[in-house]
Design a protein around this motif. Structure first.
Motif, short mmCIF file in Angstrom:
data_model
loop_
_atom_site.label_atom_id
_atom_site.label_comp_id
_atom_site.label_asym_id
_atom_site.label_seq_id
_atom_site.Cartn_x
_atom_site.Cartn_y
_atom_site.Cartn_z
N ARG A 288 49.77 86.63 63.45
CA ARG A 288 48.33 86.46 63.40
C ARG A 288 47.87 85.50 62.30
O ARG A 288 46.69 85.14 62.25
CB ARG A 288 47.62 87.81 63.23
CG ARG A 288 47.55 88.36 61.80
CD ARG A 288 46.62 89.54 61.77
NE ARG A 288 46.51 90.15 60.45
CZ ARG A 288 45.49 89.95 59.63
NH1 ARG A 288 44.51 89.14 59.96
NH2 ARG A 288 45.45 90.57 58.46
N THR B 199 45.69 82.69 63.13
CA THR B 199 44.26 82.87 63.42
C THR B 199 43.44 83.01 62.13
O THR B 199 42.22 83.13 62.19
CB THR B 199 44.01 84.14 64.27
OG1 THR B 199 44.29 85.30 63.45
CG2 THR B 199 44.90 84.17 65.48
N ILE B 200 44.10 83.01 60.98
CA ILE B 200 43.36 83.26 59.73
C ILE B 200 42.68 81.98 59.26
O ILE B 200 43.31 80.96 59.02
CB ILE B 200 44.30 83.82 58.63
CG1 ILE B 200 44.85 85.18 59.07
CG2 ILE B 200 43.56 83.95 57.30
CD1 ILE B 200 45.78 85.84 58.08
N ASP C 261 39.66 87.35 54.72
CA ASP C 261 40.57 88.19 55.52
C ASP C 261 41.62 88.86 54.63
O ASP C 261 42.07 89.97 54.90
CB ASP C 261 41.28 87.36 56.59
CG ASP C 261 40.38 87.05 57.77
OD1 ASP C 261 39.18 87.36 57.68
OD2 ASP C 261 40.87 86.50 58.77
N GLN D 97 35.36 87.57 67.27
CA GLN D 97 36.50 87.42 66.36
C GLN D 97 36.85 88.77 65.73
O GLN D 97 38.03 89.10 65.58
CB GLN D 97 36.15 86.41 65.26
CG GLN D 97 37.37 85.95 64.49
CD GLN D 97 36.99 85.15 63.26
OE1 GLN D 97 36.06 85.49 62.54
NE2 GLN D 97 37.70 84.07 63.03
N MET D 98 35.83 89.54 65.39
CA MET D 98 36.09 90.87 64.82
C MET D 98 36.71 91.79 65.87
O MET D 98 37.61 92.56 65.58
CB MET D 98 34.79 91.48 64.29
CG MET D 98 34.36 90.89 62.96
SD MET D 98 33.01 91.79 62.24
CE MET D 98 31.61 91.05 63.05
N SER E 24 40.30 90.66 66.56
CA SER E 24 41.16 90.53 65.36
C SER E 24 42.51 91.22 65.57
O SER E 24 42.59 92.34 66.07
CB SER E 24 40.45 91.15 64.16
OG SER E 24 41.36 91.22 63.07
N GLU E 25 43.56 90.50 65.18
CA GLU E 25 44.90 91.05 65.34
C GLU E 25 45.38 91.77 64.10
O GLU E 25 46.54 92.19 64.01
CB GLU E 25 45.88 89.91 65.70
CG GLU E 25 45.60 89.34 67.07
CD GLU E 25 46.39 88.07 67.34
OE1 GLU E 25 47.55 87.98 66.91
OE2 GLU E 25 45.83 87.16 67.96
N ALA E 26 44.49 91.91 63.12
CA ALA E 26 44.83 92.70 61.93
C ALA E 26 45.02 94.16 62.35
O ALA E 26 44.51 94.57 63.40
CB ALA E 26 43.71 92.58 60.91
N GLY F 185 41.92 95.61 63.51
CA GLY F 185 41.13 94.91 64.54
C GLY F 185 40.60 95.89 65.57
O GLY F 185 41.30 96.83 65.97
N THR G 67 37.86 80.62 67.38
CA THR G 67 39.26 80.16 67.23
C THR G 67 39.36 78.86 66.44
O THR G 67 40.46 78.47 66.06
CB THR G 67 39.88 79.90 68.62
OG1 THR G 67 39.17 78.82 69.23
CG2 THR G 67 39.84 81.11 69.51
#
Lengths: 433, 313
Positions: A259, A262-263, A268, B144-145, B148-150, B153, B256
């Motif tokens: 990921r 995407t940052i 973040d 985006q939120m 999110s891949e965090a 997310g 993106t």
């Protein structure tokens, strides 16, 4: 009688205080500093570093600094123009406006774009407003950055920053010194439930800037002395590919999550630190203060920072940026007023207020806030600091590095193919410049 | 006398007004000129200037302009352009199809709900419209939120709770395009819904009654009455949202940034980057002209399919 006198005195003092406070507030309105009927006007275009900052403490601090400033300069009003978050667009617009004679009298110019403004001949020299000693005391990369080909200084670079490796000491006890050590530490952190290393990898300037430290640490050069792109030639190509492969390996091995492609925001990293999902990230020095605000004291105590690891322990570099102020107006009075804004509000007081690193040794010594252990460490790390080349082709080089990084990290191109595509696009753009 | 005089005055002033109106009607230039001037200054001049800049080597960096066709050749021959055009085609086609399908579906749903006097139809319309009024940048940030891949997310967290593997919504090039289309469809569906809702309202109810008497099923009524009756609305809507989607870059830039790599870099974003990141004013102008040509060709293509009015109408 005595009591009533005291009450009257107190009331008078309170009224005077409130009137003073109200006066200060009146002097700094939504889009103006100073009385509306002041005969002389300076238009000033700024970023969030001012009375309209989103950080309340900064907004309050700047409101006072501006209020005090305008009272020392009667007869003036400052018309404030705020830039949006889209800095690239704002700078391009300001350059175009300045070229057509419609720019502000004084404005914030991003340090790495200053050369474009100087080349466009839209800035006025500021030598008369700074002593030779003040100029000589600037860090060399700062002095070089603001000096034009004719030897004049065309802006004042008032704050700088650098990138470091942040780590959670509880999970990564020792500071990684090399690429291999960082990869090992990141993989070890994953075993403790973390995401691994976080770095910028999306389509924005931060991706290029943070990654360049790995290229520069090997002695790589993006452009030659004439400004021609040479990053894909000879030894530079080898160094470039080595640095790209290093990032690719971090993702392929799982030391960094996919990921990172995407940052596009340093925030973040703060979010991940606050959520307790990462123990390692490469971020800016200003994030230390943000972490302090965002984390509970006992959590913040776990975090520390160290220089960005290089391919070997003695090969290190870090990107340094920051903001300058420059005068666009040709009116000598307005140039002097612009210089006064820089000297009396930003250079020094503004640094201390925002804890933004000063650009000279004297400023580090002058303000107590910069004598802290952390800020002394940041100052020491500036030794490895390197600014982006101030050449017109740099924005396109940066854009192509961002594209290349995305292609490599997503696995759609090999590093070699991505570098060749980036170089072809940069050379084509350079030919058109 | 004293009564007659004002009457004559009124008649005179009325006659004068009528004469003025006649003069204005007979001389359309007097009222067309201000409009033409406004359109010329604010619409036509910028377009002409873009065409002029496209034939120069202009940058934002302050060198003297020369007239040349080299910029056209360089930009139209650049190796990135085919990929950018393909990305744009996929984004626009998927967005237009998605917005029309969802817009039509919701419009039909609302119409049926209203016919059955179901509660909540106004609320449904309002909810859909909320997405439409959200600015593009905010739309991108919202998604985006969500994407999110965090580990924290939004969508992936829900998937994890359902024991489903998280999805690389934005870091995988194919998924990134799907995510960009989803966010654009979410935002643009409301416009299509409004157009189709208005068109559905205008269909003569007796057509459906006659079809019901003839024993037509729901699908047959939809296929043979609703769709043909809505053809003009569908085509006009297609023109509008195609051009709108072709010009969309704000939602993508905040979602993106065009990445990973160039996976979601559409023509409008490529143009924006040329001008505002690379300071290439001439290059950006060439790409703007290209966008204008594409929009015109598509608009003419759609327009040629519109049913023509009979001469007697």
């Amino acid at each position: 009688m005595k009591r009533s006198f005291r009450v009257a005195l107190l009331a008078t003092a309170a009224t005077a205080f409130l009137a003073g406070a109200a006066f200060a507030d009146d002097l700094v309105t939504k889009d103006r500093v100073g009385p509306a009927d002041a005969p002389k006007t300076l238009t000033l275009r700024i970023t969030g570093d001012g009375p309209y900052s989103n950080e309340q403490a900064w907004a309050d601090g700047y409101t006072k600094l501006y209020s005090d400033f305008i009272q020392r300069h009667p007869g003036w009003q400052i018309k404030m123009e705020s830039m949006s978050q889209n800095i690239g667009q704002e700078q391009a617009r300001m350059l175009e406006q300045a070229k057509s004679g419609n720019g502000p009298d004084c404005g914030s110019v991003d340090s790495f774009q200053l050369a474009l403004f100087m080349n466009a001949k839209v800035l006025q020299p500021l030598n008369d407003y700074f002593t030779k000693e003040e100029i000589a005391d600037l860090f060399p990369f700062v002095r070089d950055g603001i000096t034009g080909p004719d030897g004049n200084i065309y802006a004042w670079w008032w704050d700088t920053d650098l990138r470091v490796l942040y780590r959670n000491k509880e999970i990564v006890a020792d500071a990684p010194n090399t690429w291999d050590e960082l990869k090992a530490a990141a993989l070890a952190s994953k075993e403790k439930g973390m995401e691994g290393l976080l770095v910028n990898g999306g389509r924005w300037e931060g991706t290029t800037f943070d990654w360049l430290a790995n290229f520069w640490a090997q002695g790589g050069e993006l452009v030659d002395a004439s400004g021609k792109p040479i990053f894909a030639e000879g030894e530079n190509r080898t160094k470039f590919l080595k640095a790209v492969n290093y990032f690719k390996d971090l993702v392929d091995s799982g030391a960094a999550p996919k990921r990172i492609a995407t940052i596009v925001n340093y925030d973040d990293f703060n979010a991940a630190a606050a959520a307790g999902t990462t123990a390692l990230f490469i971020g800016g020095n200003w994030q230390l203060g943000q972490l302090k605000s965002a984390l509970e004291p006992e959590e913040f105590a776990k975090w520390t920072f160290s220089p960005i690891p290089g391919p070997t322990a003695d090969q290190k570099s870090t990107g340094t940026g920051g903001w300058t102020f420059a005068a666009f107006s040709k009116d000598p009075e307005k140039i002097a007023m612009c210089a006064a804004v820089i000297k009396e509000i930003y250079s020094g007081e503004g640094n201390a207020l925002q804890q933004q690193l000063p650009t000279s040794k004297a400023q580090f010594a002058k303000f107590d806030v910069f004598k802290s252990e952390a800020n002394q460490a940041f100052a020491a790390a500036l030794v490895n600091g390197r600014a982006r080349p101030g050449v017109p082709i740099y924005p396109e080089i940066s854009n192509q590095i961002q594209v290349m990084m995305g292609d490599v990290l997503a696995g759609t191109k090999t590093p070699e193919a991505a570098l060749d595509a980036a170089n072809a696009a940069v050379q084509a753009a350079y030919a058109r410049l | 006398m004293s009564v007659v005089q004002p009457a004559i005055g009124i008649e005179r002033s009325g006659a004068a007004r009528s004469s003025l109106r006649l003069r204005i009607e007979n001389n359309p230039f007097s009222w067309l000129v201000p409009v033409a001037l406004m359109l010329g200054v604010f619409y036509l001049y910028p377009i002409i200037d873009v065409f002029r800049l496209a034939f120069t080597n202009a940058t934002l960096l302050g060198r003297d302009e020369i007239y040349t066709t080299a910029t056209f050749k360089a930009l139209l021959g650049s190796p990135e352009l085919p990929d950018i055009l393909m990305t744009t085609l996929v984004f626009v086609a998927a967005s237009v199809i998605g917005q029309q399908l969802f817009g039509l579906g919701i419009a039909v749903l609302v119409m049926r709900g209203e016919r059955r006097k179901l509660k909540g139809m106004t609320a449904l319309r309002t909810i859909v419209l909320i997405a439409w009024v959200i600015p593009g940048i905010a739309n991108g940030l919202i998604w985006q939120m969500l994407f999110s891949e965090a580990p924290f997310g939004a969508i992936n967290s829900v998937l994890r709770m359902m024991s489903i593997a998280p999805v690389a919504w934005l870091s995988d090039p194919t998924n990134a395009m799907i995510s960009a289309v989803i966010s654009n469809v979410w935002r643009g569906t409301a416009f299509s819904m409004i157009v189709f809702y208005a068109a559905l309202k205008a269909i003569d109810a007796t057509l459906y009654e006659a079809a019901s008497v003839d024993g037509a099923s729901s699908w047959q009524r939809f296929r043979h009455i609703t769709l043909p009756q809505m053809r003009p609305a569908i085509l006009v809507n297609s023109i509008l949202i195609t051009i709108q989607t072709l010009n969309t870059f704000d939602a993508i830039i905040s979602l993106t940034g065009g990445g990973p790599g160039r996976a979601t870099e559409v023509l409008s974003l490529f143009t924006f980057n040329a001008v505002f990141r690379n300071y290439d004013l001439a290059g950006g102008s060439v790409l703007s002209v290209l966008m204008l040509v594409i929009s015109l060709v598509l608009a003419l293509g759609y327009a040629s399919m519109l049913p023509r009015r009979e001469a007697s109408e």
